[in-house]
Write a protein that holds these residues in place. Structure first.
Motif, PDB file in Angstrom:
ATOM      1  N   GLU A   8       0.870  -1.179   0.000  1.00 50.11           N
ATOM      2  CA  GLU A   8       0.000   0.000   0.000  1.00 50.11           C
ATOM      3  C   GLU A   8       0.900   1.221   0.000  1.00 50.11           C
ATOM      4  OE1 GLU A   8      -3.616   2.064   2.614  1.00 50.11           O
ATOM      5  OE2 GLU A   8      -2.746   0.160   3.261  1.00 50.11           O
ATOM      6  N   THR A   9       0.801   2.049  -1.022  1.00 52.64           N
ATOM      7  CA  THR A   9       1.770   3.136  -1.184  1.00 52.64           C
ATOM      8  C   THR A   9       1.460   4.396  -0.385  1.00 52.64           C
ATOM      9  OG1 THR A   9       0.608   3.890  -3.172  1.00 52.64           O
ATOM     10  CG2 THR A   9       2.438   2.346  -3.479  1.00 52.64           C
ATOM     11  N   MET A  10       0.218   4.552   0.029  1.00 57.39           N
ATOM     12  CA  MET A  10      -0.166   5.780   0.731  1.00 57.39           C
ATOM     13  C   MET A  10      -0.989   5.448   1.974  1.00 57.39           C
ATOM     14  SD  MET A  10       1.051   8.338  -1.233  1.00 57.39           S
ATOM     15  CE  MET A  10       0.083   9.827  -1.285  1.00 57.39           C
ATOM     16  N   GLY A  11      -0.478   4.592   2.827  1.00 56.43           N
ATOM     17  CA  GLY A  11      -1.187   4.196   4.034  1.00 56.43           C
ATOM     18  C   GLY A  11      -1.256   5.322   5.056  1.00 56.43           C
ATOM     19  N   LEU A  12      -2.390   5.417   5.732  1.00 63.60           N
ATOM     20  CA  LEU A  12      -2.583   6.483   6.715  1.00 63.60           C
ATOM     21  C   LEU A  12      -2.833   5.959   8.123  1.00 63.60           C
ATOM     22  CD1 LEU A  12      -4.914   8.805   4.592  1.00 63.60           C
ATOM     23  CD2 LEU A  12      -2.462   9.090   5.000  1.00 63.60           C
ATOM     24  N   LEU A  13      -2.883   4.636   8.310  1.00 66.84           N
ATOM     25  CA  LEU A  13      -3.267   4.064   9.598  1.00 66.84           C
ATOM     26  C   LEU A  13      -2.166   3.249  10.267  1.00 66.84           C
ATOM     27  CD1 LEU A  13      -6.807   2.768   8.531  1.00 66.84           C
ATOM     28  CD2 LEU A  13      -6.280   4.898   9.728  1.00 66.84           C
ATOM     29  N   ASP A  14      -1.075   3.033   9.565  1.00 63.08           N
ATOM     30  CA  ASP A  14      -0.070   2.082  10.051  1.00 63.08           C
ATOM     31  C   ASP A  14       1.230   2.756  10.473  1.00 63.08           C
ATOM     32  OD1 ASP A  14      -1.536  -0.530   9.403  1.00 63.08           O
ATOM     33  OD2 ASP A  14      -1.603   0.540   7.503  1.00 63.08           O
ATOM     34  N   GLY A  15       1.088   3.772  11.318  1.00 62.00           N
ATOM     35  CA  GLY A  15       2.244   4.522  11.784  1.00 62.00           C
ATOM     36  C   GLY A  15       2.038   6.005  11.529  1.00 62.00           C
ATOM     37  N   PRO A  16       2.967   6.832  11.980  1.00 64.48           N
ATOM     38  CA  PRO A  16       2.820   8.283  11.819  1.00 64.48           C
ATOM     39  C   PRO A  16       2.958   8.714  10.362  1.00 64.48           C
ATOM     40  CG  PRO A  16       4.985   7.740  12.706  1.00 64.48           C
ATOM     41  CD  PRO A  16       4.190   6.471  12.708  1.00 64.48           C
ATOM     42  N   GLY A  17       2.202   9.734   9.984  1.00 68.86           N
ATOM     43  CA  GLY A  17       2.307  10.281   8.642  1.00 68.86           C
ATOM     44  C   GLY A  17       1.818   9.327   7.567  1.00 68.86           C
ATOM     45  N   ILE A  18       2.207   9.620   6.344  1.00 70.50           N
ATOM     46  CA  ILE A  18       1.900   8.737   5.216  1.00 70.50           C
ATOM     47  C   ILE A  18       2.901   7.594   5.220  1.00 70.50           C
ATOM     48  CG2 ILE A  18       1.830   8.566   2.690  1.00 70.50           C
ATOM     49  CD1 ILE A  18       0.985  11.540   2.663  1.00 70.50           C
ATOM     50  N   ARG A  19       2.394   6.358   5.041  1.00 70.58           N
ATOM     51  CA  ARG A  19       3.258   5.181   5.124  1.00 70.58           C
ATOM     52  C   ARG A  19       3.278   4.397   3.817  1.00 70.58           C
ATOM     53  NH1 ARG A  19       6.027   6.289   9.428  1.00 70.58           N
ATOM     54  NH2 ARG A  19       6.840   4.143   9.333  1.00 70.58           N
ATOM     55  N   TYR A  20       4.450   3.893   3.494  1.00 68.45           N
ATOM     56  CA  TYR A  20       4.601   2.899   2.436  1.00 68.45           C
ATOM     57  C   TYR A  20       4.540   1.558   3.155  1.00 68.45           C
ATOM     58  CZ  TYR A  20       6.625   0.578  -1.690  1.00 68.45           C
ATOM     59  OH  TYR A  20       6.843  -0.217  -2.786  1.00 68.45           O
ATOM     60  N   VAL A  21       3.403   0.876   3.026  1.00 64.08           N
ATOM     61  CA  VAL A  21       3.147  -0.320   3.836  1.00 64.08           C
ATOM     62  C   VAL A  21       3.420  -1.582   3.015  1.00 64.08           C
ATOM     63  CG1 VAL A  21       1.509  -1.520   5.320  1.00 64.08           C
ATOM     64  CG2 VAL A  21       1.324   0.966   5.027  1.00 64.08           C
ATOM     65  N   VAL A  22       4.340  -2.395   3.517  1.00 63.11           N
ATOM     66  CA  VAL A  22       4.682  -3.663   2.866  1.00 63.11           C
ATOM     67  C   VAL A  22       4.063  -4.794   3.679  1.00 63.11           C
ATOM     68  CG1 VAL A  22       6.521  -5.184   2.071  1.00 63.11           C
ATOM     69  CG2 VAL A  22       6.871  -2.695   2.070  1.00 63.11           C
ATOM     70  N   PHE A  23       3.163  -5.545   3.060  1.00 58.29           N
ATOM     71  CA  PHE A  23       2.524  -6.667   3.728  1.00 58.29           C
ATOM     72  C   PHE A  23       3.319  -7.937   3.428  1.00 58.29           C
ATOM     73  CE2 PHE A  23      -0.772  -3.491   3.202  1.00 58.29           C
ATOM     74  CZ  PHE A  23      -1.383  -3.494   4.455  1.00 58.29           C
ATOM     75  N   PHE A  24       4.031  -8.409   4.434  1.00 53.80           N
ATOM     76  CA  PHE A  24       4.855  -9.607   4.292  1.00 53.80           C
ATOM     77  C   PHE A  24       3.966 -10.853   4.252  1.00 53.80           C
ATOM     78  CE2 PHE A  24       8.035  -6.665   5.091  1.00 53.80           C
ATOM     79  CZ  PHE A  24       9.295  -7.209   5.245  1.00 53.80           C
ATOM     80  N   GLN A  25       4.400 -11.832   3.494  1.00 57.47           N
ATOM     81  CA  GLN A  25       3.675 -13.092   3.415  1.00 57.47           C
ATOM     82  C   GLN A  25       4.070 -13.989   4.592  1.00 57.47           C
ATOM     83  OE1 GLN A  25       1.456 -13.555   0.894  1.00 57.47           O
ATOM     84  NE2 GLN A  25       0.795 -15.561   1.611  1.00 57.47           N
ATOM     85  N   GLY A  26       3.094 -14.694   5.168  1.00 60.40           N
ATOM     86  CA  GLY A  26       3.378 -15.661   6.222  1.00 60.40           C
ATOM     87  C   GLY A  26       2.967 -15.211   7.609  1.00 60.40           C
TER      88      GLY A  26
END
Length: 233
Positions: A8-26
């Motif tokens: 997710e390139t523009m996450g707003l819920l997973d840390g402060p500010g705008i986040r580049y969110v990488v969802f790891f497999q497993g």
């Protein structure tokens, strides 16, 4: 090389500010309310190198840097791919990117080393006692406690999260136990109670997996506000 589920390139819920969110497999856990059962299998997802992944993140650095954001490693659980996670975090710090890991504390590897390159930990507290933990997630609470001890030793900034499931983690007794657990942490910047929802139920049908919480209605958000007051009272 690592395996990722999605980005997710523009996450707003997973840390402060705008986040580049990488969802790891497993993921080692099988939480009854999990809305991403397609992330469970560590052999699924897309294979990528840490170098390639950080290059992708850097493209969005002008956006998240302005908001004091950064990169968040989520999942699944990123701790299930510790070597890949560590390599990626090191590259992020080398490029002056704020790093967050979003985890339930279930994985493997050298947690102390991983935390050296982590600015913020978003820790999901699934349950507060061993029996409840096992019933809800299939996991051992001792593993969560092992990671918790490493976080405390590393003196990391924390956001704490907890999903409130009606009839499962919504009782006054349970929430008082959660309040007691929260008080054992330090450097807590934020506490989030998340209302249970069943938006991922259709995925279970598609994957041929039983949905254990079938019939339980989503929790009203106004009810969560009442529970939050109990935690801080």
């Amino acid at each position: 090389m690592g395996k990722i589920h999605s980005i997710e390139t523009m996450g707003l819920l997973d840390g402060p500010g705008i986040r580049y969110v990488v969802f790891f497999q497993g993921c080692k856990l099988r939480c009854s309310y999990c809305h991403n059962p397609d992330t469970w299998n560590v052999n699924g997802g897309t294979e990528i190198s840490a170098e390639e992944l950080v290059k992708k993140a850097i493209r969005f650095k002008p956006y998240f840097e302005k908001s004091n954001g950064g990169v968040t490693c989520s999942g699944g659980d990123p701790l299930l791919q510790p070597e890949f996670l560590l390599e990626f975090l090191k590259l992020c710090k080398k490029n002056n990117i704020h790093t967050t890991i979003d985890t339930a504390g279930f994985g493997q590897g050298n947690y102390a080393e991983i935390l050296k390159y982590t600015d913020l930990v978003i820790l999901d507290i699934k349950h507060v006692n061993a029996r409840g933990y096992k019933d809800l997630t299939g996991g051992r609470i001792e593993e969560y406690k092992e990671f918790k001890e490493e976080v405390l030793k590393a003196n990391k900034k924390l956001w704490l999260r907890h999903v409130v499931v009606p009839g499962v983690t919504s009782s006054r007794e349970h929430l008082l136990g959660l309040r007691k657990e929260i008080k054992t942490f330090k450097n807590v910047e934020k506490i989030e109670l998340l209302p249970y929802h069943n938006l991922g139920e259709n995925k279970y049908t598609g994957l041929g997996i039983d949905y254990k919480l079938a019939g339980i209605k989503p929790l009203d958000k106004t009810k969560v506000k009442e529970y939050e007051k109990l935690l801080v009272s």
